[in-house]
Design a protein around this motif. Structure first.
Motif, PDB file in Angstrom:
ATOM      1  N   ALA A   1      10.553 -42.331  -2.114  1.00 60.15           N
ATOM      2  CA  ALA A   1       9.411 -41.434  -2.321  1.00 60.15           C
ATOM      3  C   ALA A   1       9.623 -40.577  -3.574  1.00 60.15           C
ATOM      4  O   ALA A   1       8.695 -40.392  -4.377  1.00 60.15           O
ATOM      5  CB  ALA A   1       9.203 -40.549  -1.093  1.00 60.15           C
ATOM      6  N   PHE A   2      10.829 -40.065  -3.757  1.00 55.93           N
ATOM      7  CA  PHE A   2      11.170 -39.278  -4.941  1.00 55.93           C
ATOM      8  C   PHE A   2      10.994 -40.110  -6.203  1.00 55.93           C
ATOM      9  O   PHE A   2      10.380 -39.668  -7.180  1.00 55.93           O
ATOM     10  CB  PHE A   2      12.616 -38.787  -4.802  1.00 55.93           C
ATOM     11  N   ALA A   3      11.526 -41.334  -6.198  1.00 54.79           N
ATOM     12  CA  ALA A   3      11.424 -42.216  -7.364  1.00 54.79           C
ATOM     13  C   ALA A   3       9.980 -42.594  -7.647  1.00 54.79           C
ATOM     14  O   ALA A   3       9.563 -42.637  -8.809  1.00 54.79           O
ATOM     15  CB  ALA A   3      12.281 -43.460  -7.155  1.00 54.79           C
ATOM     16  N   ARG A   4       9.202 -42.867  -6.609  1.00 57.56           N
ATOM     17  CA  ARG A   4       7.781 -43.206  -6.802  1.00 57.56           C
ATOM     18  C   ARG A   4       7.047 -42.072  -7.508  1.00 57.56           C
ATOM     19  O   ARG A   4       6.246 -42.301  -8.410  1.00 57.56           O
ATOM     20  CB  ARG A   4       7.107 -43.484  -5.459  1.00 57.56           C
ATOM     21  N   GLN A   5       7.317 -40.845  -7.077  1.00 59.11           N
ATOM     22  CA  GLN A   5       6.654 -39.702  -7.705  1.00 59.11           C
ATOM     23  C   GLN A   5       7.056 -39.605  -9.173  1.00 59.11           C
ATOM     24  O   GLN A   5       6.221 -39.330 -10.033  1.00 59.11           O
ATOM     25  CB  GLN A   5       7.012 -38.412  -6.974  1.00 59.11           C
TER      26      GLN A   5
ATOM     27  N   ALA B   1       6.984 -36.634 -12.702  1.00 61.85           N
ATOM     28  CA  ALA B   1       7.310 -35.327 -12.147  1.00 61.85           C
ATOM     29  C   ALA B   1       8.331 -35.483 -11.036  1.00 61.85           C
ATOM     30  O   ALA B   1       8.448 -36.532 -10.429  1.00 61.85           O
ATOM     31  CB  ALA B   1       6.045 -34.668 -11.590  1.00 61.85           C
ATOM     32  N   MET B   2       9.038 -34.399 -10.808  1.00 62.06           N
ATOM     33  CA  MET B   2      10.030 -34.397  -9.741  1.00 62.06           C
ATOM     34  C   MET B   2       9.539 -33.566  -8.577  1.00 62.06           C
ATOM     35  O   MET B   2       9.040 -32.478  -8.762  1.00 62.06           O
ATOM     36  CB  MET B   2      11.325 -33.738 -10.234  1.00 62.06           C
ATOM     37  N   GLY B   3       9.711 -34.125  -7.406  1.00 62.01           N
ATOM     38  CA  GLY B   3       9.515 -33.332  -6.203  1.00 62.01           C
ATOM     39  C   GLY B   3      10.870 -32.794  -5.790  1.00 62.01           C
ATOM     40  O   GLY B   3      11.828 -32.802  -6.561  1.00 62.01           O
ATOM     41  N   GLU B   4      10.958 -32.363  -4.579  1.00 60.22           N
ATOM     42  CA  GLU B   4      12.234 -31.892  -4.033  1.00 60.22           C
ATOM     43  C   GLU B   4      13.142 -33.101  -3.831  1.00 60.22           C
ATOM     44  O   GLU B   4      12.760 -34.060  -3.177  1.00 60.22           O
ATOM     45  CB  GLU B   4      11.988 -31.183  -2.704  1.00 60.22           C
TER      46      GLU B   4
ATOM     47  N   LEU C   1      17.813 -35.331 -15.670  1.00 58.95           N
ATOM     48  CA  LEU C   1      16.580 -35.157 -14.919  1.00 58.95           C
ATOM     49  C   LEU C   1      16.328 -33.688 -14.584  1.00 58.95           C
ATOM     50  O   LEU C   1      15.190 -33.251 -14.500  1.00 58.95           O
ATOM     51  CB  LEU C   1      16.665 -35.973 -13.627  1.00 58.95           C
ATOM     52  N   THR C   2      17.401 -32.933 -14.435  1.00 61.65           N
ATOM     53  CA  THR C   2      17.269 -31.543 -14.014  1.00 61.65           C
ATOM     54  C   THR C   2      17.516 -30.548 -15.146  1.00 61.65           C
ATOM     55  O   THR C   2      17.357 -29.355 -14.947  1.00 61.65           O
ATOM     56  CB  THR C   2      18.244 -31.242 -12.865  1.00 61.65           C
ATOM     57  N   ALA C   3      17.912 -31.051 -16.307  1.00 63.76           N
ATOM     58  CA  ALA C   3      18.192 -30.151 -17.433  1.00 63.76           C
ATOM     59  C   ALA C   3      16.899 -29.538 -17.964  1.00 63.76           C
ATOM     60  O   ALA C   3      15.879 -30.205 -18.038  1.00 63.76           O
ATOM     61  CB  ALA C   3      18.900 -30.919 -18.554  1.00 63.76           C
TER      62      ALA C   3
END
Length: 142
Positions: free
Chosen positions: A108-112, A118-121, A132-134
């Motif tokens: 689900a995270f990768a699909r988003q 965009a990144m979800g939780e 990805l988080t920088a």
């Protein structure tokens, strides 16, 4: 696509992914098999073990999948210390052992990310790649 040299784990992943609505285009146990599947099907998402039948080829596979095929990659590993710096372009990693809920969350995270950039939780037991988080680089406003 699943790149995993433990046949039972690969079959379990295929079942979980299929039940979650994913089309698994193939399973590979080494670099040659993974790239052959990628060349034929150009997968949107690939779950890649780091240490395969042909050695520590997971990071090389990830780099190629991201660069040449535009695939999003998530590492699966029992040895998180083997994840390369920068994650070789992968979105992140999941430590083994994992459960069905974790895999569903990762997909689900990768699909988003794939669909919206965009990144979800991040799901539990998922370590997002540093890139990805920088925060975005550039000149800070005064």
């Amino acid at each position: 696509m699943i790149v995993e040299d433990q046949a039972l784990l690969a079959m379990e992943l295929e079942l979980v992914l299929s039940e979650f609505g994913c089309d698994v285009v193939g399973c590979a146990m080494d670099q040659a098999g993974a790239l052959a599947i990628a060349d034929r099907f150009r997968p949107d998402l690939s779950l890649v073990d780091i240490n395969l039948l042909d050695g520590m080829t997971g990071p090389d596979i990830a780099r190629r999948l991201v660069k040449d095929y535009g695939s999003a990659v998530v590492f699966l590993t029992a040895n998180p210390e083997l994840i390369p710096d920068g994650f070789a372009g992968a979105l992140g990693a999941v430590s083994k052992p994992f459960d069905e809920s974790t895999i569903r969350g990762v997909v689900a995270f990768a699909r988003q990310f794939i669909r919206h950039g965009a990144m979800g939780e991040p799901p539990r037991r998922f370590s997002p790649a540093p890139w990805l988080t920088a925060p975005p680089t550039g000149i800070a406003p005064r």
